[in-house]
Design a protein around this motif. Structure first.
Motif, PDB file in Angstrom:
ATOM      1  N   CYS A  14      36.522  49.000  46.571  1.00  0.00           N
ATOM      2  CA  CYS A  14      37.761  48.397  46.064  1.00  0.00           C
ATOM      3  C   CYS A  14      38.160  48.950  44.707  1.00  0.00           C
ATOM      4  N   TYR A  15      37.195  49.048  43.790  1.00  0.00           N
ATOM      5  CA  TYR A  15      37.643  49.506  42.469  1.00  0.00           C
ATOM      6  C   TYR A  15      37.959  50.999  42.472  1.00  0.00           C
ATOM      7  N   GLN A  55      41.217  43.469  35.009  1.00  0.00           N
ATOM      8  CA  GLN A  55      40.625  44.351  36.005  1.00  0.00           C
ATOM      9  C   GLN A  55      40.844  45.798  35.559  1.00  0.00           C
ATOM     10  N   GLU A  81      39.876  40.795  47.332  1.00  0.00           N
ATOM     11  CA  GLU A  81      39.890  42.001  48.174  1.00  0.00           C
ATOM     12  C   GLU A  81      38.471  42.495  48.452  1.00  0.00           C
ATOM     13  N   ILE A  97      41.461  50.938  44.927  1.00  0.00           N
ATOM     14  CA  ILE A  97      42.589  50.075  44.561  1.00  0.00           C
ATOM     15  C   ILE A  97      42.939  50.206  43.076  1.00  0.00           C
ATOM     16  N   ASP A  98      41.942  50.410  42.212  1.00  0.00           N
ATOM     17  CA  ASP A  98      42.271  50.707  40.810  1.00  0.00           C
ATOM     18  C   ASP A  98      43.094  51.994  40.729  1.00  0.00           C
ATOM     19  N   GLN A 145      41.911  34.811  37.391  1.00  0.00           N
ATOM     20  CA  GLN A 145      43.291  35.273  37.526  1.00  0.00           C
ATOM     21  C   GLN A 145      43.857  35.797  36.208  1.00  0.00           C
ATOM     22  N   ASP A 181      46.601  51.321  41.699  1.00  0.00           N
ATOM     23  CA  ASP A 181      47.311  50.724  40.573  1.00  0.00           C
ATOM     24  C   ASP A 181      47.755  51.786  39.572  1.00  0.00           C
ATOM     25  N   THR A 187      42.335  38.917  42.081  1.00  0.00           N
ATOM     26  CA  THR A 187      42.764  39.662  43.266  1.00  0.00           C
ATOM     27  C   THR A 187      41.726  40.710  43.651  1.00  0.00           C
ATOM     28  N   HIS A 188      41.100  41.329  42.669  1.00  0.00           N
ATOM     29  CA  HIS A 188      40.030  42.290  42.977  1.00  0.00           C
ATOM     30  C   HIS A 188      38.890  41.603  43.723  1.00  0.00           C
ATOM     31  N   HIS A 212      46.362  44.625  39.723  1.00  0.00           N
ATOM     32  CA  HIS A 212      45.309  43.676  40.054  1.00  0.00           C
ATOM     33  C   HIS A 212      44.669  43.058  38.814  1.00  0.00           C
ATOM     34  N   ASN A 213      44.266  41.801  38.947  1.00  0.00           N
ATOM     35  CA  ASN A 213      43.401  41.175  37.955  1.00  0.00           C
ATOM     36  C   ASN A 213      42.043  40.928  38.610  1.00  0.00           C
TER      37      ASN A 213
END
Length: 459
Positions: free
Chosen positions: A265-266, A57, A76, A269-270, A53, A273, A72-73, A68-69
């Protein structure tokens, strides 16, 4: 003669490292809480997972609460991985019905295996993300470290000089520190989950320069865990690679789904962000998202959005659903090649929207990962991790110094009090475990204190 293909009945195994002292007792029937779900649960409750946590990320130590850290990554990625595993598992059971009839393997087991491996996929990452791996590698390549490395083998040296978070993660999952318990096994996960976690099933040497095979680009375990991984690979009958004396195997097929869940995801979702932080122009980012979905430029949703951030969240959800569907189709199309070891590339590279995903990757590199605050903190991370490693290793190898004895007292005993006969490599690996296991902020705070930059508060 080595086998030339692997089979699901060997690959899906509920065997785990257990001793009479570590047998899991429960009143919950396995039909309710299966062995692979236990793997997931054990990872969730581990201290190493909790520390994610406060590990980087995208943005190191972000002030915004929606960025996200690593924790959370990972959560997900595990959600995406569970969907990938279940969809694939359903088809595999239809193709290989004996798995269900003879081994009691269920569709949910595939989802639980991939979800557990995804949950742990970053558990060995040091502070400051991939820059932290570079910082640790740089220290062990530096002149300061050389006096402590003279007794190490070539492979042991390479473990340190090319420090790998994936190998550190395998160690987190499988190693028990002597000060805690004399029994090995770590979290005592199933062999299948550990093999699925291992995206790079080889030791650090030989380095395979210029390889096009995705599983050969890095390594997956240190010399300390080499024999342990070899045991797992032989039990599951992973296909061997390389020379007979090398611990070098083809991937467990489900490792391709772990890689895909991480990639999805990266990439998406990155990027989301970056949009919310204002690092990516809003219209440019939303246009790329719509192109993945093949939405018409003027397409209007029937939903009402209160702001553009809410709409981005909606687009991201649709995109992830589409990528999951396409990825599972690619995996199932190539299942025979994957089992035979003739397929070795990221599944995401086969998706129809790969050109747009590449644009997103390139824009993320230039606008997010190369953002000035990110680079500044990563540069500081080199000083912090290099400084901590140097100080802690001197505390181990130079105990006659008053200064180093004081520092040694600050290092938790499991990292410094090893059994008689421990090698220099084992002593260094334990110190590296300590430094790599710190959160970003804990590493900075400890560095400031041992350097006299900041004194602890006295209560």
């Amino acid at each position: 003669m080595p086998h030339t293909t692997t089979t699901w009945d060997k690959l899906i195994s509920k065997k785990r490292y257990d001793t009479p002292d570590k047998k899991h007792t429960t009143t919950i029937d396995e039909s309710v809480r299966g062995e692979f779900q236990r793997d997931y649960d054990r990872i969730v409750f581990s201290p190493a997972f909790r520390r994610l946590q406060n590990k980087t990320q995208v943005m190191p130590m972000p002030e915004s609460d929606f960025v996200h850290n690593r924790l959370t990554h990972s959560l997900e990625a595990s959600v995406v991985g569970r969907s990938l595993g279940r969809i694939v598992g359903k088809s595999i059971l239809e193709r290989h019905p004996a798995l269900a009839h003879e081994k009691n393997i269920q569709e949910a087991d595939f989802g639980d295996i991939v979800a557990a491996a995804c949950l742990a996929h970053d558990i060995g990452n040091p502070p400051f993300g991939h820059s932290g791996e570079d910082a640790i590698s740089a220290y062990f390549q530096s002149e300061e470290a050389q006096p402590y490395l003279t007794a190490l083998t070539a492979a042991e040296l390479d473990d340190l000089a090319r420090f790998e978070g994936n190998a550190a993660g395998f160690r987190v999952l499988t190693y028990t520190y002597p000060a805690h318990c004399s029994l090995p096994g770590g979290l005592s996960l199933t062999y299948t989950t550990l093999a699925t976690f291992t995206k790079y099933p080889k030791e650090s040497l030989p380095v395979i320069s210029g390889t096009k095979n995705t599983s050969e680009k890095k390594y997956g375990f240190f010399q300390t865990e080499k024999a342990w991984f070899n045991t797992i690979a032989q039990e599951l009958e992973l296909l061997p690679k390389g020379k007979p004396e090398e611990v070098f195997y083809h991937r467990h097929p489900l490792a391709f789904l772990v890689e895909a869940a991480d990639d999805i995801c990266y990439r998406i979702i990155d990027f989301e962000d970056g949009l919310k932080l204002g690092l990516i122009p809003q219209e440019q980012g939303m246009d790329l998202f719509r192109r993945i979905l093949n939405d018409a430029p003027g397409r209007k949703s029937s939903l009402t959005f209160y702001d553009w951030r809410e709409e981005i969240g909606y687009l991201r959800a649709r995109i992830i659903g589409k990528l999951i569907e396409e990825t599972t189709k690619v995996f199932l199309e190539h299942e025979p090649e994957i089992l035979a070891g003739t397929y070795d590339k990221p599944l995401i590279n086969e998706l129809t929207c790969k050109p747009v995903l590449d644009e997103i990757r390139d824009l993320s590199v230039s606008q997010i990962y190369q953002n000035r605050p990110v680079l500044e903190i990563e540069a500081a991370g080199f000083e912090v991790l290099g400084g901590l490693l140097d100080a802690c290793i001197k505390a181990v190898f130079k105990p006659e110094s008053m200064r180093h004895r004081k520092l040694a007292a600050l290092i938790p005993p499991q990292f410094i009090h090893l059994p008689d006969g421990a090698t220099d490599y084992e002593r260094i690996i334990h110190i590296t475990d300590f430094v790599a296991g710190l959160t970003d902020q804990a590493a900075i705070n400890l560095y400031r204190k041992i350097k006299g930059i900041e004194l602890p508060r006295m209560y």
